[in-house]
Scaffold this active site. Structure first.
Site, short mmCIF file in Angstrom:
data_model
loop_
_atom_site.label_atom_id
_atom_site.label_comp_id
_atom_site.label_asym_id
_atom_site.label_seq_id
_atom_site.Cartn_x
_atom_site.Cartn_y
_atom_site.Cartn_z
N HIS A 1 31.40 31.93 44.11
CA HIS A 1 29.56 31.88 43.61
C HIS A 1 28.91 30.55 44.52
O HIS A 1 29.59 29.64 44.93
CB HIS A 1 28.64 31.67 42.62
CG HIS A 1 29.10 32.78 41.94
ND1 HIS A 1 27.70 33.79 41.99
CD2 HIS A 1 29.88 32.81 40.61
CE1 HIS A 1 28.30 34.14 41.13
NE2 HIS A 1 29.33 34.39 40.00
N HIS B 1 33.34 40.11 34.37
CA HIS B 1 32.21 39.91 34.82
C HIS B 1 31.88 41.36 36.12
O HIS B 1 31.94 41.26 37.02
CB HIS B 1 31.43 39.23 34.96
CG HIS B 1 31.36 37.54 33.64
ND1 HIS B 1 31.58 36.99 33.72
CD2 HIS B 1 31.76 38.24 32.36
CE1 HIS B 1 31.05 36.44 32.80
NE2 HIS B 1 31.45 37.41 31.59
N HIS C 1 37.97 38.34 37.59
CA HIS C 1 37.75 38.65 35.37
C HIS C 1 36.76 39.89 35.69
O HIS C 1 36.39 40.75 36.51
CB HIS C 1 37.55 37.16 35.25
CG HIS C 1 35.11 37.26 35.67
ND1 HIS C 1 35.60 36.53 36.76
CD2 HIS C 1 34.48 36.07 35.01
CE1 HIS C 1 34.66 35.88 36.93
NE2 HIS C 1 33.83 36.09 36.19
N ASP D 1 35.47 32.74 39.15
CA ASP D 1 34.03 32.05 38.50
C ASP D 1 34.91 30.32 37.56
O ASP D 1 33.89 30.27 36.74
CB ASP D 1 33.44 32.46 37.24
CG ASP D 1 32.07 33.68 38.40
OD1 ASP D 1 32.50 33.38 39.66
OD2 ASP D 1 32.03 34.53 37.78
N ASP E 1 28.83 41.22 38.50
CA ASP E 1 29.12 40.74 39.78
C ASP E 1 30.33 40.44 40.68
O ASP E 1 30.55 39.81 41.38
CB ASP E 1 28.52 39.66 39.45
CG ASP E 1 28.61 38.31 39.02
OD1 ASP E 1 29.36 38.25 37.66
OD2 ASP E 1 29.00 37.36 39.68
N HIS E 2 31.20 40.86 39.56
CA HIS E 2 32.64 40.63 40.25
C HIS E 2 33.41 41.72 40.59
O HIS E 2 34.54 42.16 40.51
CB HIS E 2 33.61 39.94 40.11
CG HIS E 2 32.92 38.60 39.60
ND1 HIS E 2 33.83 37.70 39.58
CD2 HIS E 2 32.10 37.96 38.82
CE1 HIS E 2 32.58 36.33 40.44
NE2 HIS E 2 32.01 36.11 39.66
N HIS F 1 35.53 30.52 31.85
CA HIS F 1 34.83 31.12 32.00
C HIS F 1 35.12 32.48 31.06
O HIS F 1 34.26 33.13 30.02
CB HIS F 1 34.94 31.65 33.12
CG HIS F 1 33.39 32.45 33.54
ND1 HIS F 1 31.55 31.15 33.69
CD2 HIS F 1 33.14 33.22 34.45
CE1 HIS F 1 31.50 32.32 34.26
NE2 HIS F 1 32.08 33.95 34.48
FE FE Z 1 30.26 35.30 38.59
ZN ZN Z 2 31.59 35.14 35.69
#
Ligand code: FE
Ligand code: ZN
Length: 254
Positions: free
Chosen positions: A170, A57, A55, A132, A59-60, A113
């Site tokens: 995570h 985001h 996805h 996530d 942090d990905h 999410h």
């Molecule tokens: Fe994340």
């Molecule tokens: Zn995420």
């Protein structure tokens, strides 16, 4: 098979490197940042050929462009969110397949999410990269989806073979369990996982990968259709979507 290496980055993210040995192809899953990925690949002598994003985001996907610039790799990601995936080359939708050499991944559209989230299931290698959507003893927050969507998404993952390894993005397991025991207090498997996780974390070890079998037993978000979790949130006899929504709401406020 896949040779899978876990790279912990930032405060609690996991990036994965997966190498298919017959072809030598190497995929990076959800690179939050570029430097540790390039360093680990160099240390292993692996050449990164693909990025797999679940996805959009930061942090990905934060490492996408720098890793692509450094390696010339191809970026694979969710078709519904192609416009939000930096550098995407190959957008994939629900039911699509992606071959990393001899290993085939099936793509599942798992919104909740985010509205475009996908998961990659390598059936032969028994590996699920779920970003996530599913965590150990938890699930992602509903930033862009409804409880009904997320419940449907999680049920699809729950139905995968029990021995599937769950590679989520995570290390949230210990805090997830602190919450889970409040809605599923009589679950002996959850208490056993709590003990195991405490020992792993005290030793500085990751709790991931998990397995589908373990998550079916301990994850309250996969157990919204059990009498135990329904009773745990005071909704005995209610629709599983309502139970799921209440568990998620309580977790958000925990
Ligand atoms: Fe994340
Ligand atoms: Zn995420």
């Amino acid at each position: 098979m896949l040779d899978i290496r876990q790279i912990p980055v930032l405060s609690d993210n996991f990036i994965y490197l997966a190498r298919e040995p017959a072809s030598g192809l190497v995929a990076v899953v959800d690179p939050a940042v570029p430097e540790p990925v390039l360093a680990e690949a160099a240390r292993l002598g692996w050449t990164i050929t693909h990025i797999l994003n679940t996805h959009h985001h930061g942090d990905h996907v934060g490492g996408n462009l720098a890793i692509k610039a450094a390696t010339g790799c191809r970026i694979v990601g969710p078709a519904p969110d192609a416009g939000r995936i930096p550098g995407i080359d190959l957008p994939l939708g629900d039911g699509a397949t992606f071959d990393l050499g001899a290993e085939r991944a099936r793509v599942f559209f798992v919104p909740g999410h985010t509205r475009g989230h996908i998961a990659y299931w390598f059936e032969g290698a028994k590996a699920l990269f779920c970003g996530d959507t599913l965590f150990s003893a938890g699930c992602g927050r509903l930033f862009e989806g409804t409880p009904g969507q997320m419940w449907s998404s999680l049920k699809r993952l729950r139905d995968l073979p029990p021995d599937t390894q769950v590679y989520c993005a995570h290390e949230y397991t210990q805090s997830n369990i602190r919450f889970a025991v409040t809605v599923d207090p009589h679950n002996a498997d959850l208490r056993a996982r709590e003990t195991e996780v405490a020992a792993l974390r005290a030793a500085g070890q990751p709790t991931i990968p998990s397995t589908i079998a373990l998550e079916r037993a301990v994850n309250p978000f996969l157990r919204a259709d059990t009498a135990a979790v329904a009773a745990g949130v005071g909704l005995g006899g209610h629709d599983p979507v309502d139970v799921f929504a209440e568990v998620r709401r309580r977790k958000d406020n925990f």
